[in-house]
Write a protein that holds these residues in place. Structure first.
Motif, PDB file in Angstrom:
ATOM      1  N   ARG A  33     -27.624  22.196 -15.800  1.00  0.00           N
ATOM      2  CA  ARG A  33     -28.174  23.201 -16.644  1.00  0.00           C
ATOM      3  C   ARG A  33     -27.590  23.340 -18.001  1.00  0.00           C
ATOM      4  O   ARG A  33     -28.008  24.205 -18.790  1.00  0.00           O
ATOM      5  N   LYS A  34     -26.293  22.947 -18.055  1.00  0.00           N
ATOM      6  CA  LYS A  34     -25.584  23.103 -19.301  1.00  0.00           C
ATOM      7  C   LYS A  34     -25.305  24.413 -19.463  1.00  0.00           C
ATOM      8  O   LYS A  34     -25.470  25.248 -20.680  1.00  0.00           O
ATOM      9  N   LEU A  35     -24.921  25.002 -18.609  1.00  0.00           N
ATOM     10  CA  LEU A  35     -24.520  26.567 -18.676  1.00  0.00           C
ATOM     11  C   LEU A  35     -23.062  26.702 -19.150  1.00  0.00           C
ATOM     12  O   LEU A  35     -22.116  26.877 -18.164  1.00  0.00           O
ATOM     13  N   ASP A  36     -22.909  26.318 -20.253  1.00  0.00           N
ATOM     14  CA  ASP A  36     -21.459  26.059 -20.786  1.00  0.00           C
ATOM     15  C   ASP A  36     -20.730  27.398 -21.104  1.00  0.00           C
ATOM     16  O   ASP A  36     -19.390  27.508 -21.209  1.00  0.00           O
ATOM     17  N   ASN A  37     -21.269  28.516 -20.865  1.00  0.00           N
ATOM     18  CA  ASN A  37     -20.514  29.930 -20.809  1.00  0.00           C
ATOM     19  C   ASN A  37     -20.301  30.419 -19.220  1.00  0.00           C
ATOM     20  O   ASN A  37     -19.773  31.667 -19.091  1.00  0.00           O
ATOM     21  N   VAL A  38     -20.472  29.557 -18.311  1.00  0.00           N
ATOM     22  CA  VAL A  38     -20.386  29.919 -17.036  1.00  0.00           C
ATOM     23  C   VAL A  38     -18.963  29.094 -16.490  1.00  0.00           C
ATOM     24  O   VAL A  38     -18.600  28.164 -16.600  1.00  0.00           O
ATOM     25  N   ARG A  39     -18.080  30.060 -15.709  1.00  0.00           N
ATOM     26  CA  ARG A  39     -16.991  29.625 -15.239  1.00  0.00           C
ATOM     27  C   ARG A  39     -16.863  30.098 -13.660  1.00  0.00           C
ATOM     28  O   ARG A  39     -17.437  31.168 -13.240  1.00  0.00           O
ATOM     29  N   LEU A  40     -16.657  29.028 -12.677  1.00  0.00           N
ATOM     30  CA  LEU A  40     -16.799  29.162 -11.270  1.00  0.00           C
ATOM     31  C   LEU A  40     -15.211  29.503 -10.765  1.00  0.00           C
ATOM     32  O   LEU A  40     -14.571  28.649 -11.071  1.00  0.00           O
ATOM     33  N   VAL A  41     -15.211  30.747  -9.857  1.00  0.00           N
ATOM     34  CA  VAL A  41     -13.966  30.891  -9.235  1.00  0.00           C
ATOM     35  C   VAL A  41     -13.961  31.042  -7.722  1.00  0.00           C
ATOM     36  O   VAL A  41     -15.017  31.647  -7.115  1.00  0.00           O
ATOM     37  N   GLU A  42     -13.273  30.264  -6.943  1.00  0.00           N
ATOM     38  CA  GLU A  42     -13.207  30.319  -5.538  1.00  0.00           C
ATOM     39  C   GLU A  42     -12.278  31.542  -5.119  1.00  0.00           C
ATOM     40  O   GLU A  42     -10.998  31.142  -5.160  1.00  0.00           O
ATOM     41  N   ALA A  43     -12.800  32.629  -4.389  1.00  0.00           N
ATOM     42  CA  ALA A  43     -11.940  33.554  -4.198  1.00  0.00           C
ATOM     43  C   ALA A  43     -12.841  34.570  -3.135  1.00  0.00           C
ATOM     44  O   ALA A  43     -14.086  34.512  -3.220  1.00  0.00           O
ATOM     45  N   ASP A  44     -12.268  35.234  -2.664  1.00  0.00           N
ATOM     46  CA  ASP A  44     -12.836  36.429  -1.589  1.00  0.00           C
ATOM     47  C   ASP A  44     -13.199  37.421  -2.699  1.00  0.00           C
ATOM     48  O   ASP A  44     -12.231  37.592  -3.489  1.00  0.00           O
ATOM     49  N   ALA A  45     -14.306  37.975  -2.554  1.00  0.00           N
ATOM     50  CA  ALA A  45     -14.612  38.961  -3.478  1.00  0.00           C
ATOM     51  C   ALA A  45     -13.706  40.145  -3.496  1.00  0.00           C
ATOM     52  O   ALA A  45     -13.561  40.944  -4.472  1.00  0.00           O
TER      53      ALA A  45
END
Length: 278
Positions: free
Chosen positions: A89-101
Motif C-alpha cells: 500500500r506504499k505506506l512510506d511513513n509507517v515503521r513497524l516494531v516488534e515489542a510488548d506494548a
C-alpha cells in the motif's frame, strides 16, 4: 510463556484474515474517532497492538508524508503480514516494531496520538499497557482506546448453548487475568492512568446469518478449544455438542446476534498545548 504471549486467539492464518476483516468492518468507527481526536498533518502516531494492519493506513493518511506512524505488536506473524501490506500500500511513513506494548523501547513523550483497539481486553497486563501508552504520548497529546464490553453479547431467540459457550469463554478470559467487560471501565481507567479531558462514546452492531461475525462466538470457542479443555472448563465432547447445537441455531434465518458494545475513550496527556486535530 510471558504475559504478552498469552493471546488466546493465536496468530494462525484464519485469525490474521479475521483481524483484517475486523479492521475493515470497524473502519467507520475508527474514522469517527480520528475525526474527533486524531493527529493532524505532520503528526507522530503509534498504533499499539496493530496486528496485521490495525489503523496504520488511516493514520498514515492523516499525518501525511511529513508525519510518522509506528505500528507496534508482539507477535512476529502479525508483523510479517503487516510488513507486506505496508509495502503493497506504499505506506512510506509507517515503521513497524516488534515489542510488548508494556516494554517498548520507543522514546517516551514522542507521539501526538497513541491508539490501541481490542488489545486491553485481551491481555492480562492491561494496566501496564495503558500506562506505557500514556508514557509514549507527548504532553498535550492524545491517548485513545477502543475496546468492547460483552454487556450486549446476546442472540435472539435465546439458546442454552449460546449462554454456555459465552460463559465458558468469559471464564477462560477471567482466569487468565482478563476482563470481557473492560469496555465500560475505559473512562475511569484513562483517568486513573493520569489522562485529563477524558471523553467516551459507544456503539453496537447486529448480525444476521449472512455476516461472517454471526458465528464469531462459535469460531472463538473453536480457536480456544485447547485452552478451554486444559483449564478443565469443558471437554472436547461437550464442546463438540455445544458448538454443533449453536451452529444449527445460528443457521436459522430468524436468529439475530448482537455484538459486544464497542467503547471508544480518549483523553489528553497532562501538560503542553492540546494535540492538533484535523
Amino acid at each position: 510463556m510471558t504475559m504478552a504471549d498469552k493471546y488466546l486467539m493465536g496468530a494462525a492464518t484464519s485469525e490474521l484474515d479475521r483481524m483484517l476483516f475486523q479492521g475493515e468492518m470497524f473502519r467507520p468507527e475508527a474514522q469517527r474517532l480520528l475525526d474527533r481526536c486524531g493527529p493532524g498533518p505532520g503528526g507522530r502516531a503509534v498504533d499499539v497492538g496493530c496486528g496485521p494492519l490495525g489503523i496504520l493506513d488511516m493514520l498514515s493518511d492523516r499525518v501525511g508524508p511529513g508525519g510518522e506512524v509506528v505500528g507496534l505488536d508482539v507477535q512476529p506473524a502479525m508483523l510479517d503480514l503487516a510488513r507486506r501490506l505496508v509495502t503493497e500500500r506504499k505506506l512510506d511513513n509507517v515503521r513497524l516494531v516488534e515489542a510488548d506494548a508494556a516494554a517498548t523501547t520507543e522514546e517516551a513523550g514522542r507521539f501526538d496520538f497513541v491508539h490501541t483497539r481490542l488489545v486491553l481486553m485481551n491481555v492480562p497486563h492491561s494496566d501496564a499497557v495503558l500506562n506505557a501508552m500514556v508514557a509514549l504520548g507527548r504532553p498535550g497529546g492524545t491517548v485513545a482506546v477502543q475496546d468492547v464490553d460483552w454487556l450486549t453479547r446476546v442472540c435472539d431467540p435465546p439458546h442454552p448453548a449460546w449462554t454456555k459457550v459465552v460463559d465458558l469463554i468469559a471464564e477462560l478470559w477471567r482466569i487468565n487475568g482478563m476482563d470481557v467487560h473492560l469496555g465500560r471501565r475505559l473512562p475511569r481507567l484513562l483517568r486513573g492512568a493520569g489522562l485529563t479531558d477524558v471523553q467516551v462514546d459507544a456503539g453496537i452492531r447486529v448480525f444476521q446469518r449472512d455476516h461472517p461475525y454471526h458465528t464469531l462466538v462459535v469460531d472463538r470457542a473453536e480457536l480456544c478449544r485447547d485452552a478451554l479443555v486444559e483449564r478443565r472448563l469443558t471437554s472436547h465432547d461437550e464442546l463438540d455438542q455445544l458448538t454443533g447445537a449453536l451452529r444449527e441455531h445460528l443457521a436459522h434465518p430468524d436468529t439475530v446476534v448482537v455484538h459486544p458494545v464497542l467503547f471508544q475513550a480518549w483523553g489528553r496527556v497532562p501538560g503542553g498545548p492540546a494535540a492538533a486535530h484535523d
